[in-house]
Design an enzyme around this catalytic site. Structure first.
Site, short mmCIF file in Angstrom:
data_model
loop_
_atom_site.label_atom_id
_atom_site.label_comp_id
_atom_site.label_asym_id
_atom_site.label_seq_id
_atom_site.Cartn_x
_atom_site.Cartn_y
_atom_site.Cartn_z
N TYR A 172 4.64 -4.57 -4.14
CA TYR A 172 3.50 -5.43 -3.77
C TYR A 172 2.30 -4.61 -3.34
O TYR A 172 1.19 -4.74 -3.89
CB TYR A 172 3.91 -6.40 -2.63
CG TYR A 172 2.71 -7.02 -1.92
CD1 TYR A 172 1.86 -7.90 -2.57
CD2 TYR A 172 2.42 -6.69 -0.58
CE1 TYR A 172 0.75 -8.44 -1.92
CE2 TYR A 172 1.31 -7.22 0.06
CZ TYR A 172 0.48 -8.09 -0.61
OH TYR A 172 -0.61 -8.63 0.03
N THR A 220 -5.32 -5.93 1.53
CA THR A 220 -4.38 -5.95 2.64
C THR A 220 -4.28 -4.57 3.30
O THR A 220 -4.49 -3.55 2.63
CB THR A 220 -2.98 -6.37 2.13
OG1 THR A 220 -1.99 -6.03 3.09
CG2 THR A 220 -2.60 -5.68 0.83
N ASP A 221 -3.90 -4.57 4.58
CA ASP A 221 -3.69 -3.28 5.26
C ASP A 221 -2.49 -2.53 4.69
O ASP A 221 -2.33 -1.33 4.93
CB ASP A 221 -3.52 -3.50 6.78
CG ASP A 221 -2.34 -4.38 7.15
OD1 ASP A 221 -1.67 -4.94 6.25
OD2 ASP A 221 -2.07 -4.53 8.37
N GLU A 222 -1.64 -3.25 3.90
CA GLU A 222 -0.42 -2.60 3.40
C GLU A 222 -0.72 -1.49 2.39
O GLU A 222 0.14 -0.68 2.09
CB GLU A 222 0.52 -3.65 2.80
CG GLU A 222 0.86 -4.71 3.83
CD GLU A 222 2.03 -5.61 3.48
OE1 GLU A 222 2.90 -5.21 2.71
OE2 GLU A 222 2.05 -6.74 4.01
N LYS A 246 -1.46 -4.04 -5.07
CA LYS A 246 -2.73 -4.34 -4.39
C LYS A 246 -3.61 -3.08 -4.34
O LYS A 246 -4.83 -3.16 -4.46
CB LYS A 246 -2.48 -4.86 -2.97
CG LYS A 246 -1.82 -6.23 -2.89
CD LYS A 246 -2.69 -7.36 -3.43
CE LYS A 246 -3.87 -7.68 -2.55
NZ LYS A 246 -4.63 -8.86 -3.07
N PHE A 260 -8.60 -14.26 -4.09
CA PHE A 260 -7.36 -14.28 -3.29
C PHE A 260 -6.11 -14.24 -4.17
O PHE A 260 -5.06 -13.80 -3.72
CB PHE A 260 -7.25 -15.60 -2.50
CG PHE A 260 -8.24 -15.80 -1.41
CD1 PHE A 260 -8.04 -15.24 -0.16
CD2 PHE A 260 -9.37 -16.58 -1.61
CE1 PHE A 260 -8.95 -15.45 0.87
CE2 PHE A 260 -10.29 -16.80 -0.59
CZ PHE A 260 -10.07 -16.23 0.65
P1 NAD Z 1 -0.10 -17.01 -1.34
O1 NAD Z 1 1.07 -16.42 -2.05
O2 NAD Z 1 0.10 -18.03 -0.29
O3 NAD Z 1 -1.10 -17.65 -2.42
C1 NAD Z 1 -1.37 -17.05 -3.64
C2 NAD Z 1 -2.06 -18.07 -4.54
O4 NAD Z 1 -2.39 -17.43 -5.79
C3 NAD Z 1 -1.17 -19.28 -4.89
O5 NAD Z 1 -1.90 -20.47 -4.77
C4 NAD Z 1 -0.78 -19.02 -6.36
O6 NAD Z 1 -0.55 -20.21 -7.09
C5 NAD Z 1 -2.00 -18.27 -6.87
N1 NAD Z 1 -1.70 -17.42 -8.03
C6 NAD Z 1 -0.67 -16.54 -8.17
N2 NAD Z 1 -0.72 -15.96 -9.37
C7 NAD Z 1 -1.83 -16.47 -10.02
C8 NAD Z 1 -2.41 -16.25 -11.28
N3 NAD Z 1 -1.88 -15.38 -12.15
N4 NAD Z 1 -3.54 -16.92 -11.61
C9 NAD Z 1 -4.10 -17.80 -10.73
N5 NAD Z 1 -3.56 -18.07 -9.50
C10 NAD Z 1 -2.45 -17.40 -9.15
O7 NAD Z 1 -0.92 -15.76 -0.78
P2 NAD Z 1 -1.76 -15.62 0.56
O8 NAD Z 1 -0.86 -15.23 1.67
O9 NAD Z 1 -2.65 -16.79 0.69
O10 NAD Z 1 -2.63 -14.33 0.21
C11 NAD Z 1 -3.90 -14.46 -0.46
C12 NAD Z 1 -4.48 -13.07 -0.67
O11 NAD Z 1 -4.64 -12.42 0.60
C13 NAD Z 1 -3.59 -12.15 -1.51
O12 NAD Z 1 -4.43 -11.40 -2.36
C14 NAD Z 1 -2.91 -11.25 -0.48
O13 NAD Z 1 -2.62 -9.99 -1.03
C15 NAD Z 1 -4.00 -11.16 0.59
N6 NAD Z 1 -3.53 -10.91 1.97
C16 NAD Z 1 -2.55 -11.70 2.52
C17 NAD Z 1 -2.17 -11.49 3.84
C18 NAD Z 1 -1.13 -12.36 4.50
O14 NAD Z 1 -0.74 -12.09 5.63
N7 NAD Z 1 -0.66 -13.44 3.86
C19 NAD Z 1 -2.76 -10.46 4.59
C20 NAD Z 1 -3.76 -9.67 3.98
C21 NAD Z 1 -4.14 -9.92 2.68
P1 TYD Z 2 6.43 -10.83 5.97
O1 TYD Z 2 6.02 -12.10 6.62
O2 TYD Z 2 7.21 -10.88 4.71
O3 TYD Z 2 5.10 -9.96 5.80
P2 TYD Z 2 4.92 -8.38 5.38
O4 TYD Z 2 6.19 -7.85 4.86
O5 TYD Z 2 3.87 -8.48 4.31
O6 TYD Z 2 4.45 -7.70 6.62
O7 TYD Z 2 7.28 -10.00 7.02
C1 TYD Z 2 6.74 -9.67 8.30
C2 TYD Z 2 7.76 -8.80 9.00
O8 TYD Z 2 8.93 -9.58 9.26
C3 TYD Z 2 8.23 -7.62 8.16
O9 TYD Z 2 8.43 -6.49 9.00
C4 TYD Z 2 9.56 -8.09 7.59
C5 TYD Z 2 10.11 -8.99 8.69
N1 TYD Z 2 10.97 -10.10 8.21
C6 TYD Z 2 12.25 -10.27 8.78
O10 TYD Z 2 12.67 -9.52 9.67
N2 TYD Z 2 13.02 -11.29 8.30
C7 TYD Z 2 12.61 -12.14 7.32
O11 TYD Z 2 13.39 -13.05 6.91
C8 TYD Z 2 11.29 -11.97 6.78
C9 TYD Z 2 10.78 -12.89 5.70
C10 TYD Z 2 10.51 -10.94 7.26
#
Ligand code: NAD
Ligand code: TYD
Length: 352
Positions: A166, A141-143, A170, A83
């Site tokens: 970002y 991620t879907d991104e 990924k 992750f």
């Molecule tokens: P997050 O930013 O909440 O957590 C990331 C974690 O990684 C943190 O605990 C951070 O300390 C750790 N980290 C960062 N750099 C590091 C390093 N160099 N070595 C060790 N640890 C490190 O992220 P998240 O939202 O929990 O996402 C987790 C994964 O899921 C990511 O790979 C992200 O791309 C993927 N993802 C997230 C979402 C979403 O909606 N949040 C959706 C799809 C995929």
């Molecule tokens: P975000 O939670 O940053 O996820 P991602 O960019 O990875 O999809 O943002 C979700 C959506 O919300 C995205 O279209 C950007 C928008 N957004 C705002 O409009 N205002 C904000 O302050 C933030 C953080 C996001």
């Protein structure tokens, strides 16, 4: 799966996953969480499992080859769920470099250690034989697929076309995972999930940020026209999907994860205001994010039909529960938004 390395387990999804898998996977003997504890990592997220004898925490960097090697040698993992990442698009626009080193080089460091420890003849570049039962899962991620127009959905064969630093990082990581499978036969899976929501999400992302600001009667910064669409999935459903892929996924395959739940950002913001009994006058339209992806939508046919996974939450119940969680944990929010967060928020939103 007996000995599991989780990276980034102190972050949002990682900490939910650790709680989920320790609860569900009774035959697990060890779960080691390797996390650098960046601004996004918070050990408080792991309070519920800290006394579980199967759980260990190591503070360290996935880019640190010596440390990663040492951990593989010492703990003899059979499974990796990766992750750890820099995960926020807006931060990647401000500071792209760390996204490339953490997300791409960090992934390659883990792949290399897994290959060396799991391959039956690691010094032979032609060897494609691995210990039975080992698996490396890349949480993506879907991104990576870029942006959609008004219609269509991302399938696993949609061309990769990332638009932000970002998502580009990924995508780079996904491609190196694919290369380790193609070249060395490493048993891998890649999962590509849509936007997650739920407890322990850092309040820089849309949903917790809007709840946090609304609670304090602060402006809710909506980018552009607020009509960008994201496909929301509860984090626990993401965790169950990853567990399903670990259990039943076919080696080398990519699985999209999503729950068919598209919402415009402004709909989410209005829903939060309504739930908190706050006025719509808090909504503040600000300058759009550069390169902002207009719409994401996941076609989940492959994981639902081939692996039998289905989400458990409806968005209506999930978002209600999530808002409640943030309201019930003001101390958590306060602690993670002190210090560095204040500086980030000022830099990010000062020119709006
Ligand atoms: P997050 O930013 O909440 O957590 C990331 C974690 O990684 C943190 O605990 C951070 O300390 C750790 N980290 C960062 N750099 C590091 C390093 N160099 N070595 C060790 N640890 C490190 O992220 P998240 O939202 O929990 O996402 C987790 C994964 O899921 C990511 O790979 C992200 O791309 C993927 N993802 C997230 C979402 C979403 O909606 N949040 C959706 C799809 C995929
Ligand atoms: P975000 O939670 O940053 O996820 P991602 O960019 O990875 O999809 O943002 C979700 C959506 O919300 C995205 O279209 C950007 C928008 N957004 C705002 O409009 N205002 C904000 O302050 C933030 C953080 C996001």
């Amino acid at each position: 799966m007996k000995k599991l390395l989780v990276t980034g387990g102190a972050g949002f999804i990682g900490s939910n996953f650790i709680q989920y898998i320790l609860d569900k996977q009774q035959d697990l003997v060890l779960l080691l969480d390797l996390d650098l504890l960046t601004y996004a990592g918070n050990l408080e997220n792991l309070e519920p499992v800290k006394d579980d004898p199967r759980y260990r925490f190591v503070k360290g960097d996935i880019r640190d080859k010596t440390l990663v090697e040492k951990l593989f040698a010492e703990y003899d993992f059979d499974t990796v769920v990766h992750f750890a990442a820099e995960s926020h698009v807006d931060r990647s626009i401000l500071e792209p470099e760390v996204f490339l080193t953490t997300n791409i080089i960090g992934t390659q460091t883990l792949l290399d250690a897994a290959k060396r420890h799991w391959n039956l003849d690691p010094d032979n570049k032609h060897s494609r034989e691995y210990r039975p039962g080992v698996r490396y899962l890349q949480v993506s991620t879907d991104e990576v697929y870029g942006a959609l127009g008004k219609t269509g959905m991302f399938t696993e064969t949609t061309p990769l076309a990332p638009n932000s630093p970002y998502s580009a990082s990924k995508t780079g990581a996904d491609l190196i995972v694919r290369a380790y499978h193609q070249t060395y036969g490493l048993p891998v899976n890649i999962t590509r999930c849509s936007n997650n929501y739920g407890p322990y999400q850092f309040p820089e992302k849309l949903i917790p940020l809007m709840i946090h600001n609304a609670r304090q009667d602060k402006p809710l910064p909506v980018y552009g026209d607020g009509m960008q669409i994201r496909d929301w999935l509860h984090v626990k459903d993401h965790c169950s999907a990853i567990a399903t892929v670990l259990e039943k996924g076919k080696t080398g395959e990519v699985y999209n994860i999503g729950g068919n739940n598209e919402k415009a950002n402004i709909e989410i913001v209005r829903l939060i205001l309504e739930a908190l009994g706050k006025p719509e006058s808090l909504i503040t339209y600000v300058q759009d994010r550069p390169g902002h992806d207009r719409r994401y939508a996941i076609d989940n046919t492959k994981i639902t039909t081939e692996l039998g996974w289905a989400p458990a939450y409806t968005f209506e119940e999930g978002i209600k529960e999530t808002i409640r969680w943030y309201l019930d944990h003001p101390g958590w929010v306060e602690r993670v938004t002190s210090g560095a967060y204040q500086r980030y928020y000022q830099e990010m939103y000062q020119q709006q």
